[in-house]
Design a protein around this motif. Sequence first.
Motif, PDB file in Angstrom:
ATOM      1  N   GLU A 160      29.562  43.110  49.779  1.00  0.00           N
ATOM      2  CA  GLU A 160      28.562  42.111  48.586  1.00  0.00           C
ATOM      3  C   GLU A 160      29.529  41.267  47.885  1.00  0.00           C
ATOM      4  OE1 GLU A 160      25.073  42.416  48.153  1.00  0.00           O
ATOM      5  OE2 GLU A 160      25.394  43.578  49.975  1.00  0.00           O
ATOM      6  N   CYS A 161      30.642  41.552  47.562  1.00  0.00           N
ATOM      7  CA  CYS A 161      31.415  40.677  47.045  1.00  0.00           C
ATOM      8  C   CYS A 161      31.745  39.507  47.833  1.00  0.00           C
ATOM      9  CB  CYS A 161      32.883  41.265  46.655  1.00  0.00           C
ATOM     10  SG  CYS A 161      32.755  42.425  45.360  1.00  0.00           S
ATOM     11  N   ALA A 162      31.873  39.692  49.162  1.00  0.00           N
ATOM     12  CA  ALA A 162      32.388  38.651  50.175  1.00  0.00           C
ATOM     13  C   ALA A 162      31.068  37.772  50.312  1.00  0.00           C
ATOM     14  CB  ALA A 162      32.776  39.389  51.482  1.00  0.00           C
ATOM     15  N   LYS A 163      29.984  38.160  50.269  1.00  0.00           N
ATOM     16  CA  LYS A 163      28.750  37.264  50.620  1.00  0.00           C
ATOM     17  C   LYS A 163      28.664  36.318  49.282  1.00  0.00           C
ATOM     18  CE  LYS A 163      26.026  40.793  53.082  1.00  0.00           C
ATOM     19  NZ  LYS A 163      25.004  41.727  52.641  1.00  0.00           N
ATOM     20  N   LYS A 164      29.309  36.689  48.011  1.00  0.00           N
ATOM     21  CA  LYS A 164      28.891  35.799  47.111  1.00  0.00           C
ATOM     22  C   LYS A 164      30.147  34.695  46.950  1.00  0.00           C
ATOM     23  CE  LYS A 164      27.275  39.290  44.104  1.00  0.00           C
ATOM     24  NZ  LYS A 164      27.722  40.654  42.798  1.00  0.00           N
ATOM     25  N   VAL A 165      31.058  34.839  48.024  1.00  0.00           N
ATOM     26  CA  VAL A 165      32.026  33.550  48.254  1.00  0.00           C
ATOM     27  C   VAL A 165      31.852  32.711  49.384  1.00  0.00           C
ATOM     28  CG1 VAL A 165      33.955  34.575  46.587  1.00  0.00           C
ATOM     29  CG2 VAL A 165      33.775  35.010  49.092  1.00  0.00           C
ATOM     30  N   ILE A 166      30.849  33.092  50.139  1.00  0.00           N
ATOM     31  CA  ILE A 166      30.242  32.437  51.433  1.00  0.00           C
ATOM     32  C   ILE A 166      30.297  30.869  50.983  1.00  0.00           C
ATOM     33  CG2 ILE A 166      28.565  32.020  53.386  1.00  0.00           C
ATOM     34  CD1 ILE A 166      28.638  34.913  53.384  1.00  0.00           C
ATOM     35  N   GLY A 167      30.719  29.943  51.547  1.00  0.00           N
ATOM     36  CA  GLY A 167      30.640  28.422  51.240  1.00  0.00           C
ATOM     37  C   GLY A 167      31.290  28.062  50.113  1.00  0.00           C
ATOM     38  N   ARG A 168      32.341  28.780  49.335  1.00  0.00           N
ATOM     39  CA  ARG A 168      32.799  28.443  48.070  1.00  0.00           C
ATOM     40  C   ARG A 168      34.256  28.663  48.684  1.00  0.00           C
ATOM     41  NH1 ARG A 168      30.932  30.305  42.662  1.00  0.00           N
ATOM     42  NH2 ARG A 168      32.110  28.562  41.875  1.00  0.00           N
ATOM     43  N   VAL A 169      34.916  29.246  49.438  1.00  0.00           N
ATOM     44  CA  VAL A 169      35.995  29.360  49.754  1.00  0.00           C
ATOM     45  C   VAL A 169      36.410  29.166  51.455  1.00  0.00           C
ATOM     46  CG1 VAL A 169      36.743  31.315  48.402  1.00  0.00           C
ATOM     47  CG2 VAL A 169      36.135  31.871  50.604  1.00  0.00           C
ATOM     48  N   HIS A 170      37.592  28.794  51.772  1.00  0.00           N
ATOM     49  CA  HIS A 170      37.843  28.214  53.127  1.00  0.00           C
ATOM     50  C   HIS A 170      38.205  29.276  54.145  1.00  0.00           C
ATOM     51  CE1 HIS A 170      38.506  24.513  51.008  1.00  0.00           C
ATOM     52  NE2 HIS A 170      37.945  23.935  52.366  1.00  0.00           N
ATOM     53  N   ALA A 171      38.523  30.547  53.415  1.00  0.00           N
ATOM     54  CA  ALA A 171      38.994  31.613  53.990  1.00  0.00           C
ATOM     55  C   ALA A 171      39.246  32.982  53.203  1.00  0.00           C
ATOM     56  CB  ALA A 171      40.266  31.526  55.106  1.00  0.00           C
ATOM     57  N   VAL A 172      39.259  34.073  53.826  1.00  0.00           N
ATOM     58  CA  VAL A 172      39.556  35.328  52.809  1.00  0.00           C
ATOM     59  C   VAL A 172      40.754  36.137  53.457  1.00  0.00           C
ATOM     60  CG1 VAL A 172      37.240  35.476  51.864  1.00  0.00           C
ATOM     61  CG2 VAL A 172      37.690  36.416  54.033  1.00  0.00           C
ATOM     62  N   CYS A 202      38.483  42.163  58.850  1.00  0.00           N
ATOM     63  CA  CYS A 202      38.345  40.967  59.043  1.00  0.00           C
ATOM     64  C   CYS A 202      37.082  40.897  59.921  1.00  0.00           C
ATOM     65  CB  CYS A 202      39.619  40.599  60.103  1.00  0.00           C
ATOM     66  SG  CYS A 202      41.154  40.361  58.727  1.00  0.00           S
ATOM     67  N   LYS A 203      36.840  41.671  61.167  1.00  0.00           N
ATOM     68  CA  LYS A 203      35.840  41.751  61.914  1.00  0.00           C
ATOM     69  C   LYS A 203      34.526  41.726  61.116  1.00  0.00           C
ATOM     70  CE  LYS A 203      33.433  41.673  65.872  1.00  0.00           C
ATOM     71  NZ  LYS A 203      32.127  41.908  65.622  1.00  0.00           N
ATOM     72  N   MET A 204      34.458  42.754  60.284  1.00  0.00           N
ATOM     73  CA  MET A 204      33.181  42.762  59.350  1.00  0.00           C
ATOM     74  C   MET A 204      32.833  41.471  58.636  1.00  0.00           C
ATOM     75  SD  MET A 204      32.294  43.382  55.988  1.00  0.00           S
ATOM     76  CE  MET A 204      33.360  44.331  55.280  1.00  0.00           C
ATOM     77  N   LEU A 205      34.083  40.882  57.997  1.00  0.00           N
ATOM     78  CA  LEU A 205      33.646  39.751  57.135  1.00  0.00           C
ATOM     79  C   LEU A 205      33.366  38.385  58.039  1.00  0.00           C
ATOM     80  CD1 LEU A 205      36.805  40.014  54.755  1.00  0.00           C
ATOM     81  CD2 LEU A 205      34.260  40.518  54.233  1.00  0.00           C
ATOM     82  N   LYS A 206      33.961  38.461  59.148  1.00  0.00           N
ATOM     83  CA  LYS A 206      33.747  37.298  60.249  1.00  0.00           C
ATOM     84  C   LYS A 206      32.278  37.358  60.553  1.00  0.00           C
ATOM     85  CE  LYS A 206      35.092  35.049  64.422  1.00  0.00           C
ATOM     86  NZ  LYS A 206      35.349  33.857  63.862  1.00  0.00           N
ATOM     87  N   ASP A 207      31.754  38.834  60.824  1.00  0.00           N
ATOM     88  CA  ASP A 207      30.271  38.912  61.188  1.00  0.00           C
ATOM     89  C   ASP A 207      29.312  38.355  59.900  1.00  0.00           C
ATOM     90  OD1 ASP A 207      31.071  39.833  63.867  1.00  0.00           O
ATOM     91  OD2 ASP A 207      30.872  41.927  63.178  1.00  0.00           O
ATOM     92  N   LEU A 208      29.935  38.385  58.739  1.00  0.00           N
ATOM     93  CA  LEU A 208      29.075  38.071  57.586  1.00  0.00           C
ATOM     94  C   LEU A 208      29.060  36.714  57.431  1.00  0.00           C
ATOM     95  CD1 LEU A 208      30.134  40.653  54.915  1.00  0.00           C
ATOM     96  CD2 LEU A 208      27.995  40.381  56.177  1.00  0.00           C
ATOM     97  N   GLY A 209      29.959  36.050  58.132  1.00  0.00           N
ATOM     98  CA  GLY A 209      29.906  34.239  58.090  1.00  0.00           C
ATOM     99  C   GLY A 209      31.150  33.941  57.383  1.00  0.00           C
TER     100      GLY A 209
END
Length: 293
Positions: A32-44, A62-69
């Motif tokens: 949920e935290c990661a979804k809120k920075v989609i489009g706002r950061v270049h990478a996590v 990393c795989k989970m976050l990549k699947d989220l976009g």
Amino acid sequence: MSKLQEAFERGEFAITAEMAPPKGTDLSHLAECAKKVIGRVHAVNVTDNQSAVMRTSSLATCKMLKDLGLEPVIQMTGRDRNRIAIESEMLSAGFFGIDNLLALTGDHVCVGDHKNAKPVFDLDSVSILSTATMMNNGTDSTGLELKGKTNFFLGACVTPEYDPIEVQLLKMEKKIAAGARFFQTQAVYDIEHMRKFRELTKDMDCKVMAGIVPLKSPGMAKFMTANVPGIFVPDDQIERLKAAGKGNYVAEGIKMAGEFIRQLKEEDLCDGVHIMAIGAEENVPLILDAAGL
């Protein structure tokens, strides 16, 4: 080419945020935290059992976050695995399309939660970078050919406020020679230190991202200055937190972090920032808002 590398090559002010896996299998809050920075950061960045505390692996997260976009940066430490395991994990990351890797030696197990664990340290940060460079070129560390190579954009860490700074500059040169193309710094709070560090590193063939850790209390600031090598929080920042009042420490720390990022960007003192919210990833969007990013 990774999106982070593309951002640097376009001359953009690059932004990364740290996402620390939990101690358990429930990654829902992190997602949920990661979804809120989609489009706002270049990478996590995804930490690798940070502080030698056992958690869900960096690779799985990393795989989970990549699947989220999101574009992940896998962190790889030498503390827990020998070179066979490290190379195997690198191949797995390459298979999953993870294109950024940050090499770290790793904190010793004595500071973590498994103090009886056997530390490995078969490879340190420089040799992890060298190995990753070889794998990018199509061979393993013994020179044997790979069936499909990796494509990592390689990074490492540096501490701008370390004394003597010459030690850090020497390490940077070694890491660059081993393949590092970007550096994420230890937390910095003193703008003058960053001015000096920018001057010292301006001719190095790398990008530098300033590490941003928002202060949560005056006590935290004093503790880090006294106990964490290479971290210095100026007295005026501690006094500003005190003046804000106990109930406003976190909000004031976020505001201060945003102001510091703006100043770094305006003075061109770094090529980007790496935001480390330290267990409060939900605050990353607030820090970006405060910075006007």
